[in-house]
Design an enzyme around this catalytic site. Structure first.
Site, PDB file in Angstrom:
ATOM      1  N   LYS A  54      65.631  39.004  86.001  1.00 57.07           N
ATOM      2  CA  LYS A  54      67.032  38.651  85.733  1.00 57.07           C
ATOM      3  C   LYS A  54      67.550  37.656  86.752  1.00 57.07           C
ATOM      4  CE  LYS A  54      66.135  40.362  82.786  1.00 57.07           C
ATOM      5  NZ  LYS A  54      64.998  41.160  82.266  1.00 57.07           N
ATOM      6  N   GLY A 187      55.404  36.358  71.676  1.00 58.96           N
ATOM      7  CA  GLY A 187      56.814  35.927  71.575  1.00 58.96           C
ATOM      8  C   GLY A 187      57.751  37.111  71.523  1.00 58.96           C
ATOM      9  N   GLU A 209      52.591  33.321  68.876  1.00 61.44           N
ATOM     10  CA  GLU A 209      53.039  34.650  68.474  1.00 61.44           C
ATOM     11  C   GLU A 209      52.225  35.059  67.240  1.00 61.44           C
ATOM     12  OE1 GLU A 209      54.956  37.339  69.185  1.00 61.44           O
ATOM     13  OE2 GLU A 209      54.474  38.048  67.159  1.00 61.44           O
ATOM     14  N   ARG A 278      52.577  46.366  76.565  1.00 51.82           N
ATOM     15  CA  ARG A 278      52.218  47.128  77.752  1.00 51.82           C
ATOM     16  C   ARG A 278      51.488  48.396  77.348  1.00 51.82           C
ATOM     17  NH1 ARG A 278      54.907  45.322  82.317  1.00 51.82           N
ATOM     18  NH2 ARG A 278      54.692  47.329  83.345  1.00 51.82           N
ATOM     19  N   ASP A 318      58.299  55.205  80.539  1.00 50.86           N
ATOM     20  CA  ASP A 318      57.310  54.448  79.759  1.00 50.86           C
ATOM     21  C   ASP A 318      56.074  55.268  79.419  1.00 50.86           C
ATOM     22  OD1 ASP A 318      59.017  52.329  80.180  1.00 50.86           O
ATOM     23  OD2 ASP A 318      57.502  50.975  81.010  1.00 50.86           O
ATOM     24  N   ALA A 326      63.968  50.796  80.990  1.00 49.31           N
ATOM     25  CA  ALA A 326      64.403  51.549  82.169  1.00 49.31           C
ATOM     26  C   ALA A 326      65.526  52.521  81.818  1.00 49.31           C
ATOM     27  CB  ALA A 326      64.872  50.576  83.253  1.00 49.31           C
ATOM     28  N   HIS A 450      92.130  38.975  73.430  1.00 50.45           N
ATOM     29  CA  HIS A 450      91.919  37.625  72.902  1.00 50.45           C
ATOM     30  C   HIS A 450      92.149  36.619  74.023  1.00 50.45           C
ATOM     31  CE1 HIS A 450      91.912  34.340  70.019  1.00 50.45           C
ATOM     32  NE2 HIS A 450      92.997  33.869  70.630  1.00 50.45           N
TER      33      HIS A 450
HETATM   34  P1  NAD Z   1      56.571  42.943  73.215  1.00 52.25           P
HETATM   35  O1  NAD Z   1      56.054  44.032  72.381  1.00 52.25           O
HETATM   36  O2  NAD Z   1      58.038  42.783  73.372  1.00 52.25           O
HETATM   37  O3  NAD Z   1      56.055  41.549  72.649  1.00 52.25           O
HETATM   38  C1  NAD Z   1      54.702  41.273  72.485  1.00 52.25           C
HETATM   39  C2  NAD Z   1      54.587  40.198  71.431  1.00 52.25           C
HETATM   40  O4  NAD Z   1      53.258  39.751  71.437  1.00 52.25           O
HETATM   41  C3  NAD Z   1      54.890  40.702  70.027  1.00 52.25           C
HETATM   42  O5  NAD Z   1      55.801  39.823  69.428  1.00 52.25           O
HETATM   43  C4  NAD Z   1      53.526  40.696  69.351  1.00 52.25           C
HETATM   44  O6  NAD Z   1      53.614  40.420  67.979  1.00 52.25           O
HETATM   45  C5  NAD Z   1      52.816  39.598  70.112  1.00 52.25           C
HETATM   46  N1  NAD Z   1      51.356  39.702  70.164  1.00 52.25           N
HETATM   47  C6  NAD Z   1      50.609  40.818  70.292  1.00 52.25           C
HETATM   48  N2  NAD Z   1      49.296  40.492  70.381  1.00 52.25           N
HETATM   49  C7  NAD Z   1      49.237  39.140  70.323  1.00 52.25           C
HETATM   50  C8  NAD Z   1      48.179  38.194  70.392  1.00 52.25           C
HETATM   51  N3  NAD Z   1      46.912  38.573  70.571  1.00 52.25           N
HETATM   52  N4  NAD Z   1      48.472  36.883  70.281  1.00 52.25           N
HETATM   53  C9  NAD Z   1      49.767  36.484  70.125  1.00 52.25           C
HETATM   54  N5  NAD Z   1      50.797  37.336  70.068  1.00 52.25           N
HETATM   55  C10 NAD Z   1      50.544  38.646  70.179  1.00 52.25           C
HETATM   56  O7  NAD Z   1      55.819  43.069  74.619  1.00 52.25           O
HETATM   57  P2  NAD Z   1      56.078  42.353  76.007  1.00 52.25           P
HETATM   58  O8  NAD Z   1      56.905  41.126  75.845  1.00 52.25           O
HETATM   59  O9  NAD Z   1      54.745  42.256  76.653  1.00 52.25           O
HETATM   60  O10 NAD Z   1      56.932  43.427  76.769  1.00 52.25           O
HETATM   61  C11 NAD Z   1      56.421  44.741  76.896  1.00 52.25           C
HETATM   62  C12 NAD Z   1      57.522  45.737  76.875  1.00 52.25           C
HETATM   63  O11 NAD Z   1      58.206  45.685  78.110  1.00 52.25           O
HETATM   64  C13 NAD Z   1      58.594  45.481  75.829  1.00 52.25           C
HETATM   65  O12 NAD Z   1      58.271  46.043  74.587  1.00 52.25           O
HETATM   66  C14 NAD Z   1      59.776  46.142  76.439  1.00 52.25           C
HETATM   67  O13 NAD Z   1      59.735  47.496  76.078  1.00 52.25           O
HETATM   68  C15 NAD Z   1      59.559  45.988  77.919  1.00 52.25           C
HETATM   69  N6  NAD Z   1      60.384  44.888  78.441  1.00 52.25           N
HETATM   70  C16 NAD Z   1      61.730  44.966  78.299  1.00 52.25           C
HETATM   71  C17 NAD Z   1      62.520  43.955  78.775  1.00 52.25           C
HETATM   72  C18 NAD Z   1      64.000  44.066  78.618  1.00 52.25           C
HETATM   73  O14 NAD Z   1      64.500  45.171  78.418  1.00 52.25           O
HETATM   74  N7  NAD Z   1      64.730  42.967  78.675  1.00 52.25           N
HETATM   75  C19 NAD Z   1      61.969  42.827  79.358  1.00 52.25           C
HETATM   76  C20 NAD Z   1      60.590  42.785  79.482  1.00 52.25           C
HETATM   77  C21 NAD Z   1      59.815  43.813  79.016  1.00 52.25           C
END
Ligand code: NAD
Length: 478
Positions: A54, A187, A209, A278, A318, A326, A450
């Protein structure tokens, strides 16, 4: 020689789930020991996740806002970016927060042990020090244990290549350099958040993606808002595409992409960020010697009170499964402590918010339209486009939308989705509405200040009733 210690509660893992459970339990009078491999509490979220990302996203937004200001007649020169200073600022924030947690632990007399925990039975842990010679108890006998060991980045198949230029989120957040050409695989949350950071810092970012759209977990209309803007920031976005090979060469990482056309494409990148999900840290040594059960994905199975099948062991965060957030861990920590201290578990939450901190942010809570469709549940939706919001126009960010998912019978708000600047803050009102089972009428009749973006929630409710004065009159009165 280190000795055996005895405690009422041992918490394994000091991230948001673990430290929250430890502090809450100590406040309820339990003797608590908190074990983690890090020198300071905080877990992935504070040390190498939510908080540092962030900070960097804030810096990224300043860069893109400064660029966009030229549209309103304000010009800045090209930014000068001092990576070491940016890293230092981010590190200071992390140190302040994790140092603060250390002090809060001490003030509560929570015994913090830096070590690697293994189960030596259902009521005993063996602890190995991380630093040789460190004074830690070799054994901790406990009445209750809470497992809060979190998750780590997945590196499946060809993405497992060991090379310093193949990054996971931890390595990307350490911000060693800004690679001229960066490939982001995935993505989702991390791919888009860190893709936004590196794009703003000057990398030419390509995203691949596997599914047919960015942010496949969000409703398509919300995802479209970020996809459009991200499309301008990124050099390329390849949907329905996966990586079939990564090969390390002297001049870069050679990547083979398999796209929708079926023909493989090769491209060279300076670095590759893998963000494809993850996996749980449930491989704690000795756990197999207890009755704790894992599901097929490796998550620890828990009941509504966060109990595992081993009566002395609970689990939160997790390591217990999706969503890996979190704030879900914070909530589960309270539930686990309630269970241990003999209180009834609260009813399960109706709305766990999700926020993707891109620019603009995308946030949702409760039932999504896609989930309703998949479950065959009839819902009504009402959407307010931010192009009709005065506040959004004054921010020059009219691309957002606010959407309500409503039960057509009871008019209760079942879900809220927002894509637009500040969506992560705005969604809090949606969470309250869904949790409190507010109706669209409740939201429509609550006076919002507003001109603010919060009005878009009221306006969406007005739109549900065909009474939004800032939208064209509906053809048929509601
Ligand atoms: P994610 O599940 O959000 O996104 C993974 C993306 O990768 C999906 O869109 C999926 O379709 C794609 N994918 C999977 N295998 C692939 C491949 N071989 N080639 C191309 N695309 C592929 O996972 P993340 O971004 O790694 O984040 C993990 C987790 O961590 C999230 O699900 C979330 O729970 C947590 N997280 C949360 C925040 C937040 O709250 N802002 C920020 C970061 C991470």
């Amino acid at each position: 020689m280190a000795q055996t210690e005895t405690t009422e509660l041992v918490v394994v893992g000091a991230g948001p789930g673990g430290y929250a459970a430890a502090f809450d339990a100590a406040d309820r009078g339990l003797a608590v020991t908190l074990v983690d491999e890090s020198a300071r509490p905080g877990g992935v979220c504070l040390h190498r996740g939510c908080i540092p990302s962030k900070a960097l996203l804030h810096a990224a937004k300043v860069l893109t806002d400064a660029r966009d200001a030229s549209r309103w007649g304000i010009g800045f020169g090209p930014p000068s970016i001092d990576l070491a200073a940016l890293r230092g600022w981010k590190t200071k924030i992390v140190e302040r927060l994790t140092g603060g947690l250390g002090r809060l632990a001490a003030q509560r007399s929570v015994r913090y042990v830096q070590g690697r925990a293994a189960f030596a039975g259902p009521r005993e842990l063996a602890v190995t020090p991380i630093e040789s010679g460190a004074e830690v108890p070799s054994r901790i006998a406990f009445e209750h244990a809470i497992l809060a060991t979190g998750s780590r980045p997945a590196r499946p198949g060809p993405l497992a290549l060991e090379d310093a230029r193949v990054l996971d989120s931890t390595a990307a957040l350490s911000l060693e350099r800004v690679p001229p050409k960066l490939l982001v695989v995935g993505g989702g949350y991390i791919g888009l958040e860190l893709g936004t950071v590196y794009g703003a810092l000057g990398s030419a970012v390509t995203v691949v993606e596997a599914t047919s759209r960015l942010l496949p977990g969000a409703d398509a209309d919300l995802g479209r808002v970020i996809a459009r803007r991200f499309g301008h920031l990124a050099a390329a976005v390849h949907l329905d595409t996966t990586v079939t090979e990564l090969a390390a060469g002297p001049a870069g990482i050679d990547v083979t992409l398999d796209g929708p056309s079926g023909s493989a494409v090769a491209e060279r990148f300076d670095a590759v960020l893998v963000a494809v999900g993850r996996v749980p840290n449930s491989g704690v040594a000795g756990l197999e010697g207890t009755r704790v059960e894992l599901d097929p994905q490796g998550y620890v199975r828990v009941d509504e009170g966060q109990r595992t099948r081993e009566p002395s062991v609970l689990a939160v965060g997790d390591v217990t499964g999706e969503p890996l957030l979190a704030h879900k861990a914070f909530h589960e920590a309270r539930v686990a402590v309630d269970t241990i201290t003999g209180r009834d578990a609260p009813s399960p939450p109706r709305a766990i918010p999700a926020v993707v901190f891109t620019d603009p942010e995308v946030a949702w809570c409760g039932l999504t339209e896609a989930d309703a469709l998949a479950a065959g549940r009839a819902v009504a939706t009402a959407t307010f486009p931010w192009g009709a919001s005065g506040r959004a126009l004054t921010l020059d960010r009219p691309e957002g939308i606010t959407k309500l998912v409503i039960d057509p019978e009871t008019e209760r708000i079942l879900g809220v989705g927002i894509a637009g600047v500040g969506a992560g803050e705005l969604i809090a009102e949606g969470v309250l509405a869904v949790e409190q089972q507010a109706t669209a009428s409740d939201l429509a009749s609550a006076i919002h200040p507003h001109p603010t973006l919060s009005e878009t929630l009221t306006e969406a409710a007005d739109a549900f009733f065909g009474r939004s004065v800032h939208l064209p009159r509906p053809r048929r009165p509601a």
